[in-house]
Design an enzyme around this catalytic site. Structure first.
Site, PDB file in Angstrom:
ATOM      1  N   GLY A   1      11.170  22.055  32.128  1.00 30.60           N
ATOM      2  CA  GLY A   1      11.121  22.599  30.895  1.00 30.60           C
ATOM      3  C   GLY A   1       9.755  23.218  30.944  1.00 30.60           C
ATOM      4  CB  SER A   2       7.436  23.978  27.821  1.00 37.29           C
ATOM      5  OG  SER A   2       8.288  24.925  27.351  1.00 37.29           O
ATOM      6  CB  THR A   3       6.082  19.780  31.665  1.00 38.04           C
ATOM      7  OG1 THR A   3       7.415  19.576  32.352  1.00 38.04           O
ATOM      8  CG2 THR A   3       6.225  18.769  30.245  1.00 38.04           C
TER       9      THR A   3
END
Length: 484
Positions: free
Chosen positions: A215-217
């Site tokens: 995801g956004s990591t």
């Protein structure tokens, strides 16, 4: 009569010579084959005929041995078994060994020739060395903080010392007690069947053997690639990023969960996790530079710490639409929690990715050093100047953005939240991610980098976020390492 005596003596000499030749053949040239024959139980009996060596955490043994009085005499015991199972693995007379019990079996069983000052003498006499010890890099306070933080939820935590690559915590939940698999009784078989049949897979080491969409990591990687490639030169200059963003070559429109992402600066997009900005950045950077940067962070590597780690995946054969989704940690991009901790550690460590390792040293029973492990650079993930700007961005996430729950008074903390969709039509409960690093005020460098993933975050689907579910766990681990 003398002639017959001479003949008999000659025959006896020939027979004696044949006996010696045959004994030499069996005991020297065919010894290995007989030793390795499954029907030969002598090695197995000898293997369990003495106590197994200790695995140490924080200077204290977390394993032991119990005299069962059976033919396979000594059975393995574990202190805080579920807490350290992702590190120790198990040693079972029936089902073999895993993790450190497997990779360091030579030291722990006493079979490693380095344990003896006279290995050739041992080979000749078939003597067995006393078992040695394995000293781990695990910080017991960090391990407990991670285990308590995850509680009954499915998930994992990995923590690394950025300057060296020492693994400070490696936790996977739900866990199990490896001691249940020690021995040869009926209970061991029942435990094996129960653990392997459990729906929540307690024997799966989620920290190193399970890969998840990050995801956004993953936007840390995309931002670093954009800065290194010169696609972005100023953190505060508006980008040409429409909202929604149409994926190249498709009619699919990518949207955001919040306002203000159209033409947002890299700083704002990173703080508030604008998907449209990072999807377009990935396309602008291009497949070649994105795959190179991902590889430099450790994706597609096959690591051993010393046991094997599942490779994290960044596809090298993407079209532009797929690259856009991969650049926000979706499509088929997948990573282990250990890999995501390495990403955070690279930012904290000036752009250098250190090879992660779990064993500090091995010793003899009397504490003489057999082998040691030291820091080693795996890759240079980004320019040091880029790493400084990434530290600034990650710090802003905690002080002003979505990672406020990880803030620690008396320390500088950088972080990145993530909510990774998965399942058919992305209808599965999203995974909550948080990666971070922390540096105590007045110290020279960050002391710890952490990655946390929670599979079954305790919130309504629309409210799940890495900042709400995973960041508090990371904070507890960081505080434990810092001694706060």
């Amino acid at each position: 009569m003398t002639k017959y005596i001479r003949r008999a003596a000659a025959l006896c000499a020939v027979l004696l010579l044949a006996l010696l030749v045959n004994a030499t053949r069996v005991q020297v040239f065919q010894a290995g084959a007989y030793d390795d024959n499954p029907a030969n139980r002598r090695q197995t009996i000898a293997r369990y005929g003495q106590p197994r060596g200790a695995i140490l955490v924080g200077g204290r043994p977390v394993t032991g041995s119990r005299d069962s009085g059976q033919q396979l005499r000594y059975e393995r015991t574990y202190t805080d078994g579920p807490l350290y199972a992702p590190v120790t693995g198990f040693a079972s007379q029936v089902y073999g060994t895993t993790f450190l019990e497997n990779s360091e079996d030579g030291i722990l069983s006493g079979s490693d020739p380095l344990l003896s000052p006279f290995p050739l003498w041992n080979d000749a006499t078939r003597a067995q060395n006393p078992a040695g010890k394995v000293v781990t890099t695990i910080d017991p306070a960090a391990q407990r903080a991670a285990y308590r933080g995850l509680g009954t939820r499915r998930g994992a935590v990995a923590a690394i010392e950025p300057s060296t690559g020492r693994i400070l915590a490696l936790v996977s939940t739900p866990s199990y007690d490896p001691g249940e698999l020690s021995g040869t009784g009926r209970a061991v078989k029942h435990a094996w069947e129960r653990l392997n049949g459990a729906a929540d897979k307690p024997m799966l080491n989620r920290a190193i053997r399970q890969t998840y969409p990050p995801g956004s990591t993953f936007k840390v990687v995309t931002a670093a690639a954009a800065l290194d490639a010169g696609v972005v030169t100023d953190l505060d200059t508006p980008t040409t990023s429409p909202d929604p963003y149409r994926l190249p070559g498709t009619t699919t429109r990518l949207t955001n969960e919040l306002e203000g992402c159209e033409d947002a600066s890299l700083r704002y997009a990173f703080e508030w996790s604008c998907n449209t900005v990072f999807a377009k950045l990935g396309v602008d950077v291009g497949l070649s530079d994105m795959t190179r940067t991902a590889a430099d962070f450790g994706f597609n590597d096959r690591l051993r710490i010393p046991f094997s780690v599942a490779p994290s995946n960044f596809d090298t054969t993407l079209d532009k639409a797929q690259l856009a989704l991969s650049s926000i940690g979706q499509f088929n991009t997948r990573a282990t929690p250990l890999q995501m901790a390495m990403i955070s550690a690279a930012v904290a460590g000036g752009g250098s990715v250190k090879t992660p390792y779990l064993v500090e040293k091995t010793t003899t029973r009397s504490d003489s050093t057999v082998s040691t492990t030291g820091p080693r650079t795996l890759h240079q993930a980004m320019n040091p100047a880029t790493a400084l700007r990434m530290r600034e961005l990650m710090t802003d996430v905690v002080t002003e953005g979505t990672g406020a729950n990880a803030a620690i008074p008396g320390a500088t903390v950088g972080g990145k939240t993530g909510t990774a969709q998965h399942g058919i039509d992305n209808l599965g409960t999203p995974y909550a991610w948080f990666i971070s690093w922390a540096q105590a005020d007045g110290t020279m460098e960050p002391a710890v980098a952490v990655a946390v993933v929670v599979e079954d975050a305790a919130a309504d689907r629309g409210d799940i976020s890495g900042g709400g579910d995973a960041a508090p766990i990371a904070k507890a681990v960081m505080e434990a390492v810092l001694g706060f």
